[in-house]
Design a protein around this motif. Sequence first.
Motif, short mmCIF file in Angstrom:
data_model
loop_
_atom_site.label_atom_id
_atom_site.label_comp_id
_atom_site.label_asym_id
_atom_site.label_seq_id
_atom_site.Cartn_x
_atom_site.Cartn_y
_atom_site.Cartn_z
N LEU A 94 -0.15 9.88 -6.77
CA LEU A 94 -0.76 9.47 -5.51
C LEU A 94 -0.03 10.10 -4.33
O LEU A 94 1.20 10.03 -4.24
CB LEU A 94 -0.72 7.94 -5.38
CG LEU A 94 -1.52 7.15 -6.42
CD1 LEU A 94 -1.14 5.68 -6.35
CD2 LEU A 94 -3.02 7.32 -6.21
N TYR A 112 -5.96 1.93 -4.94
CA TYR A 112 -5.18 3.08 -4.48
C TYR A 112 -6.01 4.35 -4.55
O TYR A 112 -5.89 5.24 -3.70
CB TYR A 112 -3.91 3.23 -5.32
CG TYR A 112 -2.87 2.16 -5.08
CD1 TYR A 112 -2.00 2.25 -3.99
CD2 TYR A 112 -2.76 1.07 -5.92
CE1 TYR A 112 -1.05 1.27 -3.76
CE2 TYR A 112 -1.81 0.08 -5.69
CZ TYR A 112 -0.96 0.18 -4.62
OH TYR A 112 -0.01 -0.79 -4.38
N PRO A 117 2.30 4.15 -1.62
CA PRO A 117 1.90 4.71 -2.91
C PRO A 117 3.02 4.67 -3.96
O PRO A 117 2.74 4.63 -5.16
CB PRO A 117 1.49 6.15 -2.58
CG PRO A 117 2.13 6.44 -1.26
CD PRO A 117 2.17 5.14 -0.54
N TYR A 173 -5.98 7.21 -1.75
CA TYR A 173 -5.02 8.25 -2.11
C TYR A 173 -5.60 9.15 -3.19
O TYR A 173 -5.96 8.68 -4.27
CB TYR A 173 -3.73 7.63 -2.63
CG TYR A 173 -2.95 6.82 -1.62
CD1 TYR A 173 -2.32 7.43 -0.54
CD2 TYR A 173 -2.84 5.43 -1.75
CE1 TYR A 173 -1.60 6.70 0.40
CE2 TYR A 173 -2.13 4.68 -0.82
CZ TYR A 173 -1.51 5.33 0.25
OH TYR A 173 -0.80 4.58 1.16
N ALA A 225 2.73 1.61 -6.12
CA ALA A 225 1.47 1.44 -6.86
C ALA A 225 1.74 1.06 -8.31
O ALA A 225 2.70 1.54 -8.92
CB ALA A 225 0.65 2.71 -6.79
N TRP A 260 0.81 -1.21 0.00
CA TRP A 260 0.00 0.00 0.00
C TRP A 260 0.85 1.26 0.00
O TRP A 260 0.30 2.37 -0.01
CB TRP A 260 -0.95 -0.01 1.19
CG TRP A 260 -2.10 -0.93 0.98
CD1 TRP A 260 -2.28 -2.18 1.53
CD2 TRP A 260 -3.23 -0.70 0.14
NE1 TRP A 260 -3.46 -2.72 1.07
CE2 TRP A 260 -4.06 -1.84 0.23
CE3 TRP A 260 -3.63 0.36 -0.68
CZ2 TRP A 260 -5.26 -1.94 -0.48
CZ3 TRP A 260 -4.83 0.25 -1.38
CH2 TRP A 260 -5.63 -0.88 -1.27
N PRO A 304 -2.84 1.67 4.23
CA PRO A 304 -2.57 2.95 3.56
C PRO A 304 -2.94 4.15 4.42
O PRO A 304 -3.86 4.10 5.23
CB PRO A 304 -3.45 2.88 2.32
CG PRO A 304 -4.58 1.96 2.71
CD PRO A 304 -3.98 0.94 3.63
#
Length: 508
Positions: free
Chosen positions: A172, A65, A53, A69, A56, A51, A188
Motif C-alpha cells: 500500500l 485500504y 497504510p 491506496y 493496515a 488509516w 487516508p
Amino acid sequence: MKLGPKAAATALTVSAALALTACGGAANSGPAAGAAATALTIGTIQDVRSWDPAQAHVGHVLQPYQAVYDTLILREPDGKLSPMLATEWKYNDANTKLTVDLRTDVTFSDGAKFDAEAAKANMDHFKKANGPQMAQLASVQDVAVVDADTIDINLSTPDPALEYFLSQAAGLMGSPKALGSEGIKTEPVGSGPYVMDKAASVKDSQTVFNARKDYWNKDLQKYQKLTFKILADITARTNALVSGQVDATILDPKTGKQAEGAKMKLAANEVDWQGLLLLDRDGTKNAPLKDVRVRQAINYAFDRKTILDQVMLGQGTPTSQPFGKASGAWTEELENHYSYDPAKAKQLLKEAGYENGVTLEIPSIQNFETQISVVKQQLADVGITLNVGAALTNTFTSDVAAQKYTTMFFSLFQGEPTVAINQIISTKALYNPFKNASPELDAKIEAVRTGGAEAGKLAQDVNKYVVEQAWFAPLFRVNQMYYHNSKVDVEPQIQQAVPSIYNYSPAK
C-alpha cells in the motif's frame, strides 16, 4: 529504467482483525469522469484502527485500504500477480534483490507525485511503524532508489512471498507528505480510486468514499460512491443485506439461509481454517503445552465432522492441517492425521503426567461463541478445562504479539506456503508470538525460502512437522459465505474471505 519481461509471480492470501488532515484531498474528490453513476455499499465486520497504510491489516480489513491506496502489485481474483503501481519487477539470480520499475503518471490525493522516492518512503515507514503486518517485510534489508522510476528491494534472505506481500498491506502506497503524521491516522491520503468523504463518515458506523477525479486506472474505478457499513453483529449484517441497506456482505451457513430465502446470490470459496492455536509450545506461561503429548491429546479430542455438520451445516471440510489444497503444501495423508479418539487423548494426557487434567485459557470472539462452546465440551470430555475470558478487542494483534494469549480459537486463511509460514510458523510470524522454533524446523523453512518453483512441495515437510508436533488443532476449512444482491456482480478472490474491491461491478 525499464526491466524487460517481468518475472513470473507466485500468488495467494489471509483471515481477520481490526482503524489527515485536510490534505486528504477534498479538492480531488467527486464523480470521476467515466465512472458508473452508481453507488456500492458493503457490509463489513469492523472499522479500521488507523488509516496509516503501515498499520493496515489483511483479511476482511484490507478492502477499505484498497479504496484509497493502490498497491505496488495487483492480485487478480485467480491469484495471478499483475502490474499496478509497479509495471515490471525482476529478481537477480540469487533472489536477494527485486528490481521494481514504477509508473510515472500517478499522483496522490494531496498532489504529491508517486515515484521511486515515494515507494522507498512507504516501505521504510512500513518497516519502522511496528504495524500488525510488519512481518511482511521482515526479509527486506533496505530499499534503494535506482532512478526516478526504479527501486531495488534488497533482501537479507530470499523470500518467495515478497511479491504477494507487495499486493497486500506491505504494498500500500501513501503520500510521503502524510506518512507518519497524526492526520493520516484518521483520513487516508493515497493514490487509489477513491477519497474519503470525512463529513459523511462516522467512526465504527460507516466510512464513505467518493470516486477520485483523474484516477489513472478507470477500469478499477467502477462506482461514484463507495460505502462501508460496519456491522459487527452477523444478524445485523443479514438484515441489512435482506432489507437493501447493503449490497454485499459476509454471512455464515445459518444466516445464509435467510439471505437465500430473500433471493440473494452466493459467492463461496473455501479459504480459512478454524481451530485452536496452541501458541505457548515452550510452556512459558502454560507448562502443560510444552509437552507434545498434551497438544496431540487436544487434537484427538475433537469430532471434527460432527462439529462441522452441527455448527457450520456441513459448509467446509474437516482437516488436521493448516495448509490449504491450493498451496502445494497440502497432503492427503495429513488431512485426517488426528482422528476423533477421546480414549487416545486421555492416554496421552496420562503419559504426560496430566491425568488429573489440563486448563487452557482463551479469549472469547464475537460470532464464534457456538464453535467455542462445542470445543469446550469436547475438551471437557477428555479432562481438559477450557476457560473463556474477555473478548478480543481492536488491539488484539498487539495483544497477540505481547504474548497475552497462550491459546486462541481463531480463523486463519490457508495461503501459499511462504505466506502461511510468515504468518503462523516463522519466529517473526504474528501468530508465533512465543517464537517457537527448532533446528529441524528452521532447516525445513530455509529449504522452502530457497526452493524456487519447488517451494510448495518442500513446504509439505514444514506442514508435516507442525501437524505431528501439534502446533495447532485445526478443525475444518470453512466455506466463506459471501452474499450479494442482484444489483452487483461479485467475483470471489482466491484464498481470501472477502473479495478485493476491484472484484465488484454493477450487474450487467
